[in-house]
Structure formats: C-alpha cells, structure tokens
Design an enzyme around this catalytic site. Structure first.
Site, PDB file in Angstrom:
ATOM      1  N   SER A 114      -9.878  -0.911   7.355  1.00 28.57           N
ATOM      2  CA  SER A 114      -9.311  -0.512   6.197  1.00 28.57           C
ATOM      3  C   SER A 114      -8.690  -1.659   5.253  1.00 28.57           C
ATOM      4  CB  SER A 114      -8.207   0.412   6.012  1.00 28.57           C
ATOM      5  OG  SER A 114      -9.166   1.970   6.389  1.00 28.57           O
ATOM      6  N   LYS A 155       0.968  -1.271   0.093  1.00 33.27           N
ATOM      7  CA  LYS A 155      -0.025   0.007  -0.041  1.00 33.27           C
ATOM      8  C   LYS A 155       0.936   1.131  -0.271  1.00 33.27           C
ATOM      9  CE  LYS A 155      -3.886   1.937   2.830  1.00 33.27           C
ATOM     10  NZ  LYS A 155      -4.642   1.737   4.044  1.00 33.27           N
ATOM     11  N   SER A 169      -9.657   1.644   2.973  1.00 33.61           N
ATOM     12  CA  SER A 169      -8.767   2.228   2.088  1.00 33.61           C
ATOM     13  C   SER A 169      -7.678   1.348   1.372  1.00 33.61           C
ATOM     14  CB  SER A 169      -8.182   3.427   3.040  1.00 33.61           C
ATOM     15  OG  SER A 169      -7.266   2.637   4.057  1.00 33.61           O
TER      16      SER A 169
END
Ligand SMILES: [Zn+2]
Lengths: 491, 471
Positions: A181, A82, A157
């Site tokens: 997330s 990420k 996210s």
C-alpha cells in the site's frame, strides 16, 4: 534551477530554505495550501485539509525560529499524513463511514514524531477504506485520482498520500503498507515509497488493518527525502510490543554510497507469467542497467513459494482484519445505526451501514478462515506458507544484497476498471505482498514512463534492517534516471 | 444405582497489580464508572497492548507454588465475541500455549491428604460490566463501565479430580490461601477478585467414561460453591434415575432460590475464533527469571501449619487459625520470640486480638508483655485484657499503662502479711467462725483483702497467706 517553483522543492530543500530563512514557514505553508485549494478538487488526495491549523502552526514555527529555536529537522515544512494515523483533536476516518466523525484524544507515534521534527500538518490523506484496496476507490469519501492522468487511479491504499506528493500538495507524507500500500501507489504516481522492516516504525495509533503485516513508511519525491523522513519516524516505541529496540542508522548518509560490487538479485518468479506489462519490464531493465553501469553485479535468485503468497496474504490479512475491525460496533464511538430495537440489531446494522463492500468482503472471508474447523485448513496453513516465503528470502539474501523487481505489474489503470472484479484487483499487489509476509523492507523508486506518460516504479527488497542498502541502490537508480517527479497538473 | 461425582474447578483470580495487564490504568476497586480507563483498555482505534511484567511475575509465582511447570514460551490469543462490555470485541487470553502446565495442590479430607491436579494456569484480561437502568428486561438503557476492562486475571484450571462438594470446597480454600500467601491476589470474593466456575458430572460407580457435564457459574462464596455443587449433583442423579439425560450446558447458581438454572446450551456456544494476537510477541520466560522468582515463594499454608505445630507445640487447630492469615502467624511468631512462656497462651491472645493485629494497631511486644505479666502473676487476667484495650485506645506502651494504672498485683508476701493481719484483727467473729469449721468464710477474707488492696493483691497468694495464718 533558480526558477524551480516553491512547491517543487524537495522536502530537504524546503527544510534547508526555512532553516536558512530564505522563506518563512508561513509563506511555504501558504503556497502549498493555495495549491491544495486549486488542485485538490481534481485529485481529491485529502479527506481533511487543515488550512487554519496549518497556518497557525507555521506562524508558531516562524516565531520560535525568530527566537532562535528550531523544533527539528523539518522545522516549518508542511507535510500530510494518511488518514490512518491518529491525530489528537483532528478527525481520523481511515476512509470509512464508520469513523467519519471520530476525533481521537491521542496522537499516533508517527504523528508525534513528525510533529516533533517540526513539520506542519496540512491535513489527512485519502485512502482505501481501512487500507483495503489497491486503487483508493473504496474510500467512503470518494476516490483519489492519479495526478498524471486524472481518469486513472493513483494506486492504493495510500493513494491519497502518493497523489498529494506527486501533485506537490505536500513535501512528503507518511503512508502504510500491508501488502504494498505504500510501494504500489508510489510506483503508479511516480514518487518514492518505503515500506520499512516490520517493527521499525511504531504502529501505535495507526488504525490496524492486519497487525502482523501493517507498517508505516514515508512517501516523497526523492530517495533522500524518504531516507530523512524514515530517520524521523523510525525507532523503538514502548507502546508497541512488536517495535524493535535497535538504534536508527543515518539513512540519509546511505543514499550517496557507491553501488560498486553490490549484488543485485533478480528473482526469476517475478519476471515469469504474462501479467507483467512489457513497458514495466522494459523500465525495470533500465533500472537494472543503471545499477550495473555503476558497478553492481547481477545474480540470479529464486523465490520458489512466490505463487502461494497472494493466497496466504488473502487469508492472513482478512483474518486479522475481521478481529481488528470488530471493535467498530456502534457502542462507544463512530457511526451508530438509528432506530435499532436491540443490541444485536444495533451492532449488525451499524456495521452493515458503516462498512463498504470491500471491507465487508474481507471481514467475512477472515471470519470464515478463523472459524472452528477451518482454522487449520486456512489460517494455520497460510501461516506455514508465510514461513516458507520468509525462508525463500533468507536463502535469496545469501546470494544477493538487494532484489530488483517490478513494483506493480502495470502502470495505473482507469477508475472503475477493476472495481467489479476484486480478484484482478488483488493481482496489483502480486510483487509487493511477499515482502510484507516476510517482514523485510522494500522501496519503490521511479524508473520510467509508459508510452501514455504514466509513471513506472522499480521495487528493491533487502534483508531485515538493511534499509540503508535500499537507499543506496535506489539512490543510484535515481541519479542515473533523472525523471520528472511533479505531475504536470494545472489548477 | 450408586453414582460417583466428578468435579473440576476453574478459578479466576485477579492479580494484585497496581496497573492493568495491558495499560497503565489503575486497578483500584470502587472508582467512579469509567474513571480507570484510557484509549488502550477502551479499545480505541490504533492502540496497542503492552504486557505488564508484574502480572507475569504473579502468575509465575503461583505456578511455582502449585508445582506447575512454567512454560518457556507462551502465547496470547484473541478470543473473539461481540458484547458491549468488551470494547475490542475480543478478549486477550492465553489459549493453546498457556504460561504454566501440570501442577497440583494437596487438600485434607477425612483425616488424610488428597492430591488435586492442576491442568493449566493462564493469563487473561477481564471485561467491563453493564449497568442496566431500571429493571433488566424493561431497561430503558444499558450503561457500560469499563473500569474492569484489562484488569489482570489468572485462570487456574483443575483436573476433574474432586469427588464431593467438600473436596471442592477444601480445594478452593487451600488455593485461596495459597494465592493470598503469595500476595498475588487479595482473595476478595465479594469484589470478584476470586471467582470460581465448576464443571460437574455424575457417572455410575465403576464406569470409567465421564458423564455429560454442566458448567456452573456465578458462585460468590465458598459456601455457595458447595451448595451449588450439592444441588447440581442431586439434580443430575435424579434426572438420570428418572430416565432422563443430562445435557451439556452452562448453568447459573441462584443463591436466593438455592437452585441452578440453565443459561446456555452447547449448541448455542460461541465460536470464539481464537488466533494468536499479532500485537503481542510470544512471552518468553527464561530459567533465570523463574529461579529469581522461586526465591520469593514464602512458606505456604500446609508447611506453615505443620511447622507451627512442631516448633511451638500448639494444637493443629490453633496452628490452622494462625496460618489462615500469614500476617497473624507472623505476629504470633514475633510475640513468641519476645516472650517464650507457654506458646498456647500467646496463640490464644493473638487469635483473641486478631482484628487489631491485622489492622496493625497492636505490636507483638504488647501481646508478649500481656502474656508474660500474667504468667508471672504480676497482673490478673482481667487487668491484662483491660490494659490491651487501653493500649489500643491510647497508643501508650503496655507496661507504662500497667504502672500508671497501678494494676500490678501485689504478690509480695511480706506486704500481704500486713494487710491480712489488718483484716483478721478487724473481723474477730469471722475468725472464730472459720476456726470453728466454717471454711467457706475463706472467700470472705479474700474479698476483704482484695478490697483493702483495691484489687492489686494477687488472690492466689492472699489465699495462701490467709490459710497459713488461720491454720
Ligand atoms: Zn487503560
């Protein structure tokens, strides 16, 4: 199984095949890079792809292996991170315009560990700006799409990571989970996502959103893959004072343990209310049946303060974020507004231009919640609620070894469907947030599909540092419900 | 109307640690701009603070030396505000739960002792500084030097117990000496290692409620603090006497103009939005750690002055000078242990050679030998001084130099008899004159004998021998 294409291998399979020289790292990495090239224009799971660097790293792995040296358990296997984990020399944007060109001179602890295990870094995954969002639509670089239906969101996210894993554009990834997330996008993309106990994985070099809630964790296509990856990234780090100095157990060994006698708690508050889609409810029932069929026993538990969790979360997380994000002021790095005539104007305009709406919304909420005269009413009270929620879990875990709940109330929704209504969007995390407030570990494991072919996940929660129990229970569900994990997506 | 002044002081002391409070960067003064920085102290994305144990120990030792109660649990908080020299846009400090509470320091005023309360001691990080290119207002650019970011500070907040600028000055000096004694702060005010802010208010004598206070900043010497307090008290009294009202504000001391000037009013004050820093766990200090540190507390200034006076019989003033620097007092005691004699002489010598003593270029033996040889009459005062200078320039031992230079005094009467006889035989006229009543000629004979001995004769003994022979 002889015909399983390279990209559909699991992380552990790929690692074994490189180790046993069935395939070179160069070939393996090349296959995934080709796939990214073909599919990512549709999915947009990556903010940054590193074709040359990854190829060079793969070549180096092959050379070292030829000399008899293996870097670690994931030697030569390509994975992604990420874009919230700092990567030395590789831009780290956190999905924000304000960090569009930020190239850190240091690696995050997670980055170091993943690279130390021999993994090849393919690139940086898309995400909601500063991890604020449940759909990966708030990224400055554009939304990620769900590989099972590209008109839908992948969750957020860590939506880029979940989508990349589901589209087989990497063998695994590391995401972060502040209020769900990792688990929510894993659920919506039909893959496995683990939010470890707070303090289990170092936060050093992970761009902070809400420091007391943020936790990095693995996303992969099988429970065993996430267990293996967590084993690599977990552990004490002196650079993170909140990291815990405890030995890392053999998570992988926990995956195949029997669940006979395991007490599975069903927190009744998680199944009440009309927000839960019937399809999700039915799929979670199947997961429960998978567990009871293998000898687990059901116990009823109650988490009475659940209804306050969302409110507490949306005070604590923005309050910490307002402080964590104050450093993005245009003074030292990142975006700086042009043409401002003074300091205050430069800082204001930099932040006005650099941050998106959701980030601004939360920074303002957080600033307000911490301001003099409101602290006790908002932040202080939210912290008290947090204690009550933690106590709820402590009590529930006297009766149960794991709790089974839905991960998200519905399957993936359509792009744009909820962006105009932040409060509805916030409800996507209603089942995942209490876990972060309590600091306990959670996992999302696929348990079915909707009529429209959208993945559904079940969430398991356990006591702090009992990730092994989660892997055992999730492993049992996975064995009983062999579901397709790679999205049927054509280039 | 008679007024009473109320003064409280806040001291920021830089802790003598080699590394910063939350990272491993050096705290050395005078490095090139931004040389002592890293991703942590410059607040780069994702980095985290790690508390420096040594800084905590320095603070605990200070707390013990000022009779504060060390808190078992203290919490670091974030003080949020935007400024270009503050890279995280918040300063990590202790707020609601500081590391130490409720102590005191005794000062000497008007021949008596007065106890000044200490409200709290807390730990925090320093900010960087801005360098404005060209003149401040018309500056073309402002440059940030973050070397000081995260340098460890301790803030010591007094009770509003002081009533005069002199008391303020006495408190500051005593606190300063205590910190230097402990070795927790180098005490350098010019380099900003020891900084003071003052809260000042005045009230009519007999009134219990405090008057409105002003906070004074930017005072960089003890003298400046006293002068700023004097000015500010006069300003407030005159303001009230003229029918005006003191407003709560922050004022800067302008040392050149000798005035305080308004910097910020209360209504412009920041809302710092304090909250516990989630990146740092609460600091837990257990009793055994405190007890271990208690053993490292040395004798403090007040105790040392009293003991030196008692043990060596030296005047309080001398003891005060010696005790102003622990190293000087230690040196004095080491010298006195080698040669007892009159400690007052040893004390004078130590003070005389203070710079060399503190620079570490003199040994206690040198001073002890110098004092001993003088007191025994082996050398003269002049020779003693000359020899110490030679020790400093050559590094050779005192007594080796004494013998090499032939500076030993001749006090042996039989040796002097011969010399005196020689001089008397050579000066029959003067002998006659002396015996005839010109007693002033004695110094002539002494001078001649000294000359003959090339300065080595002990003038006292020479006089005695002469008197006997001429008698
Ligand atoms: Zn540093």
């Amino acid at each position: 199984m002889a015909n399983v294409p390279v990209h559909e291998w699991t992380l552990l399979e790929a690692a074994r095949k490189v180790r046993e020289k069935e395939i070179s790292s160069r070939e393996l990495t090349g296959a995934i890079l080709t796939r990214i090239e073909a599919l990512d224009p549709k999915v947009h799971a990556y903010i940054t792809v590193l074709p040359e660097a990854a190829a060079a790293q793969a070549a180096a792995c092959d050379e070292e292996q030829a000399k008899g040296a293996l870097r670690g358990p994931f030697h030569g296997v390509p994975i992604g991170l990420k874009d919230i984990f700092c990567t030395r020399g590789v831009r780290t944007t956190c999905g924000s315009r304000i960090l569009r060109d930020f190239i850190p001179p240091y690696d995050a602890s997670v980055t170091e560990k993943v690279l130390g295990a021999g993994a090849v870094l393919l690139g940086k995954h898309n995400m909601d700006e500063f991890a604020m969002g449940s759909s990966t639509e708030t990224s400055f670089f554009g939304a990620t799409r769900n590989p099972w239906d590209v008109s839908r969101i992948p969750g957020g996210s860590s939506g880029g990571t979940a989508a990349a894993v589901a589209a087989a554009m990497c063998f695994a990834g590391v995401g972060t989970d502040t209020g769900g997330s990792i688990r929510q996008p894993a659920s919506l993309c039909g893959v496995v996502g683990v939010k470890p106990t707070y303090g289990r994985v170092s936060r050093y070099g992970m761009v902070a959103f809400a420091s007391s809630l943020d936790q990095g964790g693995p996303i992969a296509r099988t429970v065993a893959d996430t267990a293996a990856l967590l084993g690599v990234i977990a552990g004490h780090d002196r650079r993170d004072s909140t990291s815990l100095d405890l030995p890392v157990p053999d998570y992988l060994a926990a995956v195949d343990r029997p669940v006979k006698g395991l007490r599975v708690g069903l927190p009744k508050e998680y199944y009440e209310g009309d927000g839960l889609s019937p399809e999700v409810r039915a799929a979670v029932q199947k997961a429960l049946k998978a567990l009871t069929d293998q000898g687990a026993v059901v116990v009823e538990v109650s988490l009475p303060h659940t209804s306050f969790a969302l409110s507490a979360y949306y005070l604590i997380a923005p309050a910490e974020a307002s402080s964590n994000l104050a450093r993005y002021d245009g003074v030292r790095y990142g975006h700086r507004a042009e043409g401002a005539s003074g300091l205050i104007e430069m800082m204001s305009r930099t932040r006005a231009e650099g941050f998106g709406d959701e980030v601004k919304r939360r920074v303002m909420i957080g600033t307000y919640a911490l301001s003099a005269g409101y602290y006790d009413a908002f932040y202080g009270k939210a912290q008290k609620v947090r204690t009550l929620i933690r106590d709820d879990f402590t009590k529930a875990f006297e009766a149960a070894d794991v709790l089974l709940t839905p991960t998200a109330p519905t399957p993936a929704f359509r792009l744009g469907e909820k962006t105009g209504d932040p409060l509805t969007m916030y409800l996507s995390d209603i089942y995942t947030i209490p876990c972060n407030l309590a600091g306990i570990p959670g996992i999302s494991v696929p348990c079915g599909f909707s009529a429209e072919g959208l993945p559904i996940g079940a969430q398991l929660l356990s006591k702090p540092f009992r990730e092994e129990t989660l892997f055992t229970a999730a492993g049992a569900i996975e064995r009983a419900l062999p579901l397709r994990r790679v999205a049927p997506l054509e280039g | 109307m008679a007024f009473e002044t109320v003064i409280g002081l806040e001291v920021h002391a830089q802790l003598s640690t080699r590394s910063k409070i939350f990272c491993a960067c050096s705290t050395a003064f005078g490095a090139a701009p931004n040389e002592n920085t890293c991703p942590v102290c410059t607040g780069m994305p994702g980095v985290l603070p790690v508390l420096n144990r040594k800084a905590v120990e320095c603070t605990i030792r200070t707390a013990l030396a000022t009779s504060c109660t060390v808190q078992r649990r203290s919490v670091f908080a974030r003080k949020n505000y935007f400024y270009p020299d503050l890279p995280k846009a918040y300063q990590i400090s202790q707020y609601e739960l500081p590391i130490a509470l409720g102590g005191h320091i005794d000062i000497e005023v008007d021949g008596g002792t007065k106890r000044i309360g200490i409200t709290r001691i807390h730990m925090e990080e320093d900010a960087g500084k801005l360098v404005h290119e060209g003149e401040f207002a018309g500056a073309q650019a402002s440059l940030a030097d973050l070397n000081r970011c995260s340098v460890p500070l301790m803030e010591i907040v007094s009770e509003p117990d002081m009533r005069t600028p002199e008391e303020g000055g006495a408190y500051l000096r005593r606190l300063h000496d205590v910190l230097v004694y402990l070795g927790v702060c180098d005490g350098n005010m010019e380099e900003g290692s020891f900084r003071c802010d003052a809260n000042v208010s005045v009230r009519p004598v007999g009134q219990e409620a405090f008057g409105t206070r002003a906070e004074l900043k930017n005072m960089n010497s003890f003298r400046n603090v006293e002068k700023a307090l004097e000015y500010e008290i006069r300003r407030q009294v005159e303001l009230i006497e003229d029918g005006g009202k003191v407003v709560q504000e922050t004022r800067l001391w302008d040392a050149n103009a000798g005035v305080t000037v308004s910097m910020r009013r209360k209504e412009e004050a920041h809302d710092y939005r304090y909250f516990p820093d989630p990146d740092l766990l609460p600091l837990i200090v257990d009793d055994s750690w405190v007890e271990e540190l208690r053993k490292t507390i040395p004798e403090l200034p007040a105790e040392k002055i009293a003991r030196l006076g008692r043990q060596y019989g030296i005047p309080r003033y001398d003891a005060g000078i010696l005790a102003s620097t622990p190293a000087l007092a230690d040196f004095f005691e080491a010298s006195a242990a080698i040669y007892g004699g009159n400690p007052k002489t040893t004390a004078n010598e130590c003070v005389h050679w203070k710079d060399a003593v503190l620079a570490g270029t003199l040994s206690p033996e040198t001073i002890a030998h110098a004092v001993e040889d003088r007191e025994r009459g082996t050398i003269s005062a002049t020779a003693s001084k000359k020899l110490v200078e030679l020790v400093l320039s050559t590094g050779k031992p005192f007594r080796m130099l004494r013998d090499e230079q032939g500076l030993t005094q001749v006090s042996d009467t039989s040796a002097l008899d011969i010399l005196v006889d020689k001089i008397l035989a050579a000066s029959p006229k003067e002998v006659e004159g002396y015996r005839g009543g010109k007693v002033g000629l004695l110094s002539f004979f002494v001078g001649q004998v000294m000359k003959e001995s090339r300065g080595k004769a002990n003038p006292k003994v020479v006089q005695e021998v002469l008197k006997k022979k001429l008698g």
